[in-house]
Scaffold this motif. Sequence first.
Motif, PDB file in Angstrom:
ATOM      1  N   GLY A   1      10.882   0.009 -11.619  1.00  0.00           N
ATOM      2  CA  GLY A   1      11.638  -0.394 -10.436  1.00  0.00           C
ATOM      3  C   GLY A   1      10.723  -0.740  -9.283  1.00  0.00           C
ATOM      4  N   ALA A   2       9.699   0.069  -9.070  1.00  0.00           N
ATOM      5  CA  ALA A   2       8.754  -0.202  -7.987  1.00  0.00           C
ATOM      6  C   ALA A   2       7.977  -1.491  -8.251  1.00  0.00           C
ATOM      7  N   TYR A   3       7.644  -1.713  -9.499  1.00  0.00           N
ATOM      8  CA  TYR A   3       6.915  -2.931  -9.872  1.00  0.00           C
ATOM      9  C   TYR A   3       7.734  -4.170  -9.521  1.00  0.00           C
ATOM     10  N   LYS A   4       9.009  -4.151  -9.888  1.00  0.00           N
ATOM     11  CA  LYS A   4       9.870  -5.302  -9.621  1.00  0.00           C
ATOM     12  C   LYS A   4      10.071  -5.487  -8.127  1.00  0.00           C
ATOM     13  N   LEU A   5      10.180  -4.376  -7.408  1.00  0.00           N
ATOM     14  CA  LEU A   5      10.386  -4.457  -5.972  1.00  0.00           C
ATOM     15  C   LEU A   5       9.184  -5.067  -5.268  1.00  0.00           C
ATOM     16  N   VAL A   6       7.997  -4.589  -5.594  1.00  0.00           N
ATOM     17  CA  VAL A   6       6.789  -5.082  -4.943  1.00  0.00           C
ATOM     18  C   VAL A   6       6.508  -6.528  -5.317  1.00  0.00           C
ATOM     19  N   GLN A   7       6.805  -6.901  -6.557  1.00  0.00           N
ATOM     20  CA  GLN A   7       6.475  -8.245  -7.020  1.00  0.00           C
ATOM     21  C   GLN A   7       7.529  -9.275  -6.623  1.00  0.00           C
ATOM     22  N   SER A   8       8.666  -8.843  -6.076  1.00  0.00           N
ATOM     23  CA  SER A   8       9.706  -9.796  -5.698  1.00  0.00           C
ATOM     24  C   SER A   8       9.267 -10.586  -4.471  1.00  0.00           C
ATOM     25  N   ASP A   9       9.908 -11.694  -4.248  1.00  0.00           N
ATOM     26  CA  ASP A   9       9.551 -12.528  -3.108  1.00  0.00           C
ATOM     27  C   ASP A   9       9.873 -11.838  -1.785  1.00  0.00           C
TER      28      ASP A   9
ATOM     29  N   SER B   1       9.190   6.265 -16.232  1.00  0.00           N
ATOM     30  CA  SER B   1       9.055   4.864 -16.626  1.00  0.00           C
ATOM     31  C   SER B   1       9.959   3.964 -15.799  1.00  0.00           C
ATOM     32  N   SER B   2      11.204   4.382 -15.608  1.00  0.00           N
ATOM     33  CA  SER B   2      12.141   3.553 -14.848  1.00  0.00           C
ATOM     34  C   SER B   2      11.736   3.458 -13.381  1.00  0.00           C
ATOM     35  N   THR B   3      11.195   4.540 -12.819  1.00  0.00           N
ATOM     36  CA  THR B   3      10.727   4.510 -11.435  1.00  0.00           C
ATOM     37  C   THR B   3       9.561   3.535 -11.289  1.00  0.00           C
ATOM     38  N   PHE B   4       8.650   3.598 -12.241  1.00  0.00           N
ATOM     39  CA  PHE B   4       7.485   2.705 -12.215  1.00  0.00           C
ATOM     40  C   PHE B   4       7.937   1.253 -12.330  1.00  0.00           C
TER      41      PHE B   4
ATOM     42  N   PHE C   1       4.491  10.904  -8.446  1.00  0.00           N
ATOM     43  CA  PHE C   1       4.331  11.269  -9.845  1.00  0.00           C
ATOM     44  C   PHE C   1       3.606  12.600  -9.992  1.00  0.00           C
ATOM     45  N   ALA C   2       2.594  12.794  -9.159  1.00  0.00           N
ATOM     46  CA  ALA C   2       1.818  14.027  -9.253  1.00  0.00           C
ATOM     47  C   ALA C   2       2.690  15.248  -8.996  1.00  0.00           C
ATOM     48  N   TRP C   3       3.517  15.185  -7.971  1.00  0.00           N
ATOM     49  CA  TRP C   3       4.349  16.341  -7.634  1.00  0.00           C
ATOM     50  C   TRP C   3       5.489  16.528  -8.622  1.00  0.00           C
ATOM     51  N   VAL C   4       6.047  15.434  -9.108  1.00  0.00           N
ATOM     52  CA  VAL C   4       7.103  15.542 -10.120  1.00  0.00           C
ATOM     53  C   VAL C   4       6.567  16.221 -11.379  1.00  0.00           C
ATOM     54  N   CYS C   5       5.396  15.794 -11.822  1.00  0.00           N
ATOM     55  CA  CYS C   5       4.792  16.372 -13.024  1.00  0.00           C
ATOM     56  C   CYS C   5       4.463  17.845 -12.816  1.00  0.00           C
ATOM     57  N   TYR C   6       3.935  18.171 -11.642  1.00  0.00           N
ATOM     58  CA  TYR C   6       3.615  19.573 -11.377  1.00  0.00           C
ATOM     59  C   TYR C   6       4.873  20.422 -11.348  1.00  0.00           C
ATOM     60  N   ASP C   7       5.917  19.932 -10.709  1.00  0.00           N
ATOM     61  CA  ASP C   7       7.169  20.692 -10.635  1.00  0.00           C
ATOM     62  C   ASP C   7       7.757  20.892 -12.026  1.00  0.00           C
ATOM     63  N   TRP C   8       7.646  19.860 -12.864  1.00  0.00           N
ATOM     64  CA  TRP C   8       8.165  19.980 -14.225  1.00  0.00           C
ATOM     65  C   TRP C   8       7.376  21.020 -15.027  1.00  0.00           C
ATOM     66  N   LEU C   9       6.069  21.085 -14.809  1.00  0.00           N
ATOM     67  CA  LEU C   9       5.242  22.049 -15.532  1.00  0.00           C
ATOM     68  C   LEU C   9       5.647  23.490 -15.252  1.00  0.00           C
TER      69      LEU C   9
ATOM     70  N   ASP D   1       0.829  -1.208   0.000  1.00  0.00           N
ATOM     71  CA  ASP D   1       0.000   0.000   0.000  1.00  0.00           C
ATOM     72  C   ASP D   1       0.861   1.255   0.000  1.00  0.00           C
ATOM     73  N   TYR D   2       1.951   1.217   0.754  1.00  0.00           N
ATOM     74  CA  TYR D   2       2.841   2.374   0.826  1.00  0.00           C
ATOM     75  C   TYR D   2       3.444   2.657  -0.546  1.00  0.00           C
ATOM     76  N   THR D   3       3.820   1.604  -1.255  1.00  0.00           N
ATOM     77  CA  THR D   3       4.409   1.789  -2.586  1.00  0.00           C
ATOM     78  C   THR D   3       3.410   2.446  -3.526  1.00  0.00           C
ATOM     79  N   VAL D   4       2.165   2.015  -3.457  1.00  0.00           N
ATOM     80  CA  VAL D   4       1.130   2.616  -4.294  1.00  0.00           C
ATOM     81  C   VAL D   4       0.972   4.095  -3.971  1.00  0.00           C
ATOM     82  N   ILE D   5       0.900   4.414  -2.670  1.00  0.00           N
ATOM     83  CA  ILE D   5       0.774   5.814  -2.255  1.00  0.00           C
ATOM     84  C   ILE D   5       1.977   6.621  -2.712  1.00  0.00           C
ATOM     85  N   PHE D   6       3.151   6.048  -2.543  1.00  0.00           N
ATOM     86  CA  PHE D   6       4.390   6.732  -2.938  1.00  0.00           C
ATOM     87  C   PHE D   6       4.389   7.054  -4.423  1.00  0.00           C
ATOM     88  N   LEU D   7       4.003   6.079  -5.224  1.00  0.00           N
ATOM     89  CA  LEU D   7       3.993   6.285  -6.671  1.00  0.00           C
ATOM     90  C   LEU D   7       2.973   7.341  -7.083  1.00  0.00           C
TER      91      LEU D   7
END
Length: 232
Positions: A202-210, A197-200, A173-181, A163-169
């Motif tokens: 990386g998080a996917y592999k981390l959460v899905q790992s054993d 893309s790489s952050t997404f 992403f929202a703040w990164v995109c806003y800052d870039w704008l 759940d934390y990973t989902v919240i983090f992502l």
Amino acid sequence: MFQNISMKQTIFRAFITVMEGKVPEAKAATRLSNGREMIRSVSVTEITRQAHINRRTFYTYFHDVYDLFDQLEDKYADDLDQFIQGWEDQSDPMRAISESVGKVVDYMSQNSRGMKLVSTIDTTIFTMMIQNNVKRAITIFNDLFDQGRLGPKVTPDRKWEFDYTVIFLTSGFAWVCYDWLKHPDEFPKEKLKQLISSTFMGAYKLVQSDELLNPSQLQEVFQKQRAAVKCD
């Protein structure tokens, strides 16, 4: 119908131009606590003059300036939403997500003035748009960030980590995109696409790992990264 869309776009652009003159440059780089109050400073007359239309035309599409702003927000939300359609039909969903990230960044780049204005005036709409889209990316079908793949007996800690990973992502992403704008020309959009893309991924592999990386494993990763940087 196309004429209606074109006219609304003309009015949207006029509104953005007029509003940019109302929001002080010093505040344009930050979120306004009472941003929607700024809309009061814009009159229908100012918008119609900027758009070179009469008031009757304006009221054909909008009840008032607030309705115009709300419709502009809805347009951005709907447009962003279209980029995450159909992933369940793709043979390589992670690649589909990466491509969608690129489309989202391109869209934000093309509409940077309006999206920056909307996210400055309304302190919640932009982050909600990004968060909702990322959440859908994470949970859209079972092959991605699916809690079921964490195992049949998910511990409270493992559930919290997910759940934390989902919240983090979603929030990140929202703040990164806003800052870039705020400064879209200072950081190449192609680089932004790669980073998101790489952050997404990386998080996917981390959460899905054993198992999540323990401290010693994490330190080993950092050491390898430092060595790679020195070699470059």
